[in-house]
Each structure stands twice: as structure tokens, then as C-alpha cells.
Enzyme design. Structure first.
Site, mmCIF file in Angstrom:
data_model
loop_
_atom_site.group_PDB
_atom_site.id
_atom_site.type_symbol
_atom_site.label_atom_id
_atom_site.label_comp_id
_atom_site.label_asym_id
_atom_site.label_seq_id
_atom_site.Cartn_x
_atom_site.Cartn_y
_atom_site.Cartn_z
ATOM 1 N NE ARG A 37 -45.512 -43.248 24.131
ATOM 2 C CZ ARG A 37 -45.778 -44.088 23.189
ATOM 3 N NH1 ARG A 37 -44.371 -45.034 24.148
ATOM 4 N NH2 ARG A 37 -45.760 -44.151 22.303
ATOM 5 C CG ASP A 143 -40.293 -55.549 31.141
ATOM 6 O OD1 ASP A 143 -40.624 -56.416 30.526
ATOM 7 O OD2 ASP A 143 -40.436 -54.599 31.895
HETATM 8 C C1 LIG Z 1 -43.658 -54.728 24.047
HETATM 9 S S1 LIG Z 1 -43.236 -55.035 25.606
HETATM 10 C C2 LIG Z 1 -43.132 -57.298 24.926
HETATM 11 C C3 LIG Z 1 -43.618 -58.578 25.748
HETATM 12 C C4 LIG Z 1 -43.042 -59.613 25.517
HETATM 13 N N1 LIG Z 1 -42.074 -59.974 25.456
HETATM 14 C C5 LIG Z 1 -43.994 -60.052 24.390
HETATM 15 O O1 LIG Z 1 -43.819 -59.950 23.276
HETATM 16 O O2 LIG Z 1 -45.456 -59.943 24.197
HETATM 17 C C6 LIG Z 1 -41.401 -54.394 25.289
HETATM 18 C C7 LIG Z 1 -41.465 -54.287 27.021
HETATM 19 O O3 LIG Z 1 -39.887 -54.553 26.754
HETATM 20 C C8 LIG Z 1 -39.424 -53.965 28.365
HETATM 21 N N2 LIG Z 1 -38.534 -53.240 28.467
HETATM 22 C C9 LIG Z 1 -37.439 -52.146 27.598
HETATM 23 N N3 LIG Z 1 -37.081 -51.829 28.050
HETATM 24 C C10 LIG Z 1 -36.240 -52.573 28.282
HETATM 25 C C11 LIG Z 1 -34.827 -53.028 29.457
HETATM 26 N N4 LIG Z 1 -34.359 -52.037 28.354
HETATM 27 N N5 LIG Z 1 -34.238 -54.431 29.215
HETATM 28 C C12 LIG Z 1 -35.663 -54.867 29.918
HETATM 29 N N6 LIG Z 1 -37.139 -54.570 29.757
HETATM 30 C C13 LIG Z 1 -36.907 -53.417 28.779
HETATM 31 C C14 LIG Z 1 -40.717 -53.097 28.700
HETATM 32 O O4 LIG Z 1 -40.599 -52.569 30.006
HETATM 33 C C15 LIG Z 1 -41.832 -54.289 27.788
HETATM 34 O O5 LIG Z 1 -42.291 -54.737 28.946
#
Ligand SMILES: C[S@@+](CC[C@H](N)C(=O)[O-])C[C@H]1O[C@@H](n2cnc3c(N)ncnc32)[C@H](O)[C@@H]1O
Length: 275
Positions: A37, A143
Site C-alpha cells: 500500500r 471521517d
Molecule cells: C469501510 S469505511 C465504512 C464506511 C461506512 N461507515 C459504511 O459502513 O459503509 C471505513 C471508514 O473509516 C474511516 N476511518 C478509519 N480510521 C478512522 C479513524 N481513526 N477515525 C475516523 N474515521 C476513520 C476511513 O477513512 C473510512 O472512510
């Protein structure tokens, strides 16, 4: 250019940095994933090694690179009306919740990615609330990544991203346009106005910001899976204190509160209520 190899020592530096700043816990076996990555980014920046990229990351005081790193490490995969059973549950409970709260509803989509989740909430409310009544409803969507938040704020989605949406949702809540020379859909201004997008890191963020808000519903789906148990535990405790009594926490279907659901009662698949 030679193939970049992530040395174990370098991996350990990234592992500690990512855990401290993003909250994501990477096991030893993730060394090849991290190598794959980050390699492109290291090359893009014209750096010679992962070690040099680590120094660059630590020296970046504005945090832009940290954010870039987080978008490389975690996935932003999402979709409209993900986890159908949870929407069915919400449909059955919506009027009861609104009645209890006197027509006021505060919802938080924590880790909202590119906006499909909070816009699904907005469409859901438009669909299921009587048009002749007024409610005091706010949806906060946060986010860690400003990249996905930019997409969310624009509200422009490819036809593929809208594949699983019923045609009547497209008709009612989207308009057609061309975006980057591709046909796309843009979400309606009425829905945009219902959602407030903000950048917030669930692990290192300052929760005092929420001091004056109590939520009725928190969606934190498909992000806790990246965190280790202590981080998940801390997060669940924070959600508990931020929810109104009888408020609901929705998590992803591959996640579970099991040993950390103090004060929460399991209501249905990946849905918990503060009791
Ligand atoms: C797989 S997506 C899930 C999106 C949505 N909640 C769904 O279930 O469809 C995970 C999201 O978590 C965010 N993320 C990862 N680490 C995070 C953190 N420490 N604080 C806030 N958001 C975070 C990522 O940027 C990403 O947009």
C-alpha cells in the site's frame, strides 16, 4: 527503479505510528500489505526507502501526510443502504424514537466515508416521515479522511455507486450530470442541507467537541474492525456516554460488542440500545 522492500524495523516504526495516530492495529502479518500500500506513495514522493518516507511523515507537522497514510491503510468501501436488516429495524422504531424525543432527532454517522451512509439516513427520513409535520433533525457525519469528505460534500456518485439504489430514489433525490466526462448522479440540495460533514479522528479526536450534543442514533459501522480491543472498548464507552438513554448504536455486521457492551442491550443484528 528497484523494488522497494519494507524492512521489519521500518514496519515496526509504521506499526507504532499508525496505532498512535490512527488507532489501527496492524499485526505482524500485515507487513506485506503495508509494503504494497505504501510503495507507490514512496515512489511518488521521489523517496528512496520506506525509512525516508517514515521521516517525511513524522516531519509533516500539518498532518496532511498522516491523512494520506490513513487513506492508504484503511478501506473507504461503502454503499447506499448497506446492511438492509438494520434499515428495516430503524423503520420499525423511527416513530417511537421521535415520539419519545418530542420530534427532535440527533444522528451521528461516525466514519461516514464518501457520504453514502449519511445520505441514506437523509433519504430514509424523507421517505418515512410525514410531509405535513416538521421535525428538528440533524445528521452529523464525520471521517478521518478529508479526501472522502470532499466527495461526500460534493455528493456526486458514479452510476455504479448507485447500482443498488431503487430507481425511485434516483428519481426523487438525485439529478443527472457529467462528472469527469462520465455520466453520474448528484444528490439533491435538500438532502445535502440535512447533513453536516466534519473531519474527526475517532481515536485521537477531542470528544469535548460533543459536550453539548446527545445523540439518539450513532452509526459506527465497519471501522472498529481495524482497531484493537482496548481502542474498541474506549470507543464504545465514549459512544455510551454520548447517547441519550434508550439511544441506539449501529455497528457493522462483521463487528460485535460481545465483552464490551456494558450498559448496552443487544436489540438485533449489530444493533445495541443504551439501557
Ligand atoms: C469501510 S469505511 C465504512 C464506511 C461506512 N461507515 C459504511 O459502513 O459503509 C471505513 C471508514 O473509516 C474511516 N476511518 C478509519 N480510521 C478512522 C479513524 N481513526 N477515525 C475516523 N474515521 C476513520 C476511513 O477513512 C473510512 O472512510
Amino acid at each position: 527503479m528497484e523494488r522497494l522492500v519494507l524492512k521489519r524495523k521500518e514496519f515496526m516504526l509504521f506499526q507504532a505510528f499508525i496505532y498512535e495516530h490512527i488507532g489501527i492495529s496492524l499485526g505482524e502479518h500485515k507487513i506485506y500489505l503495508v509494503q504494497a500500500r505504501l510503495a507507490k506513495r514512496v515512489k511518488q514522493l521521489g523517496l528512496e526507502s520506506f525509512g525516508a518516507y517514515y521521516d517525511f511523515l513524522v516531519a509533516d507537522k500539518r498532518g496532511g501526510e498522516l491523512e494520506y497514510l490513513s487513506s492508504l491503510i484503511s478501506t473507504n468501501v461503502t454503499s447506499f443502504f448497506r446492511e438492509a436488516k438494520q434499515w428495516e429495524f430503524l423503520k420499525q422504531k423511527l416513530h417511537e424514537i421521535l415520539e419519545q424525543r418530542g420530534g427532535k432527532l440527533r444522528i451521528w454517522s461516525a466514519a461516514c466515508s464518501s457520504g453514502e451512509e449519511p445520505y441514506s439516513l437523509a433519504m430514509f427520513l424523507k421517505e418515512h416521515l410525514p410531509r405535513d409535520k416538521t421535525y428538528d433533525i440533524k445528521i452529523l457525519a464525520t471521517d478521518v479522511s478529508s479526501k472522502v469528505l470532499k466527495i461526500a460534500t460534493q455528493g456526486i456518485y458514479s452510476h455504479k455507486a448507485c447500482n443498488n439504489l431503487d430507481a425511485h430514489y434516483i428519481e426523487r433525490y438525485f439529478s443527472s450530470l457529467y462528472h469527469n466526462q462520465e455520466p453520474a448522479y448528484q444528490i439533491d440540495e435538500r438532502l445535502k442541507k440535512m447533513v453536516l460533514f466534519r473531519e474527526f479522528n475517532l481515536v485521537t479526536g477531542n470528544y469535548d467537541l460533543f459536550k453539548s450534543t446527545a445523540f439518539d442514533i450513532i452509526f459506527c459501522r465497519n471501522v472498529m474492525i481495524y482497531f484493537d480491543k482496548p481502542t474498541q472498548n474506549g470507543l464504545v464507552e465514549k459512544f455510551f456516554s454520548l447517547l441519550n438513554k434508550e439511544g441506539y448504536l449501529f455497528i457493522g455486521s462483521s463487528e460485535a460488542l460481545t465483552d464490551m457492551k456494558k450498559g448496552f442491550q443487544s436489540k438485533s443484528a449489530s444493533i445495541y440500545q443504551k439501557v
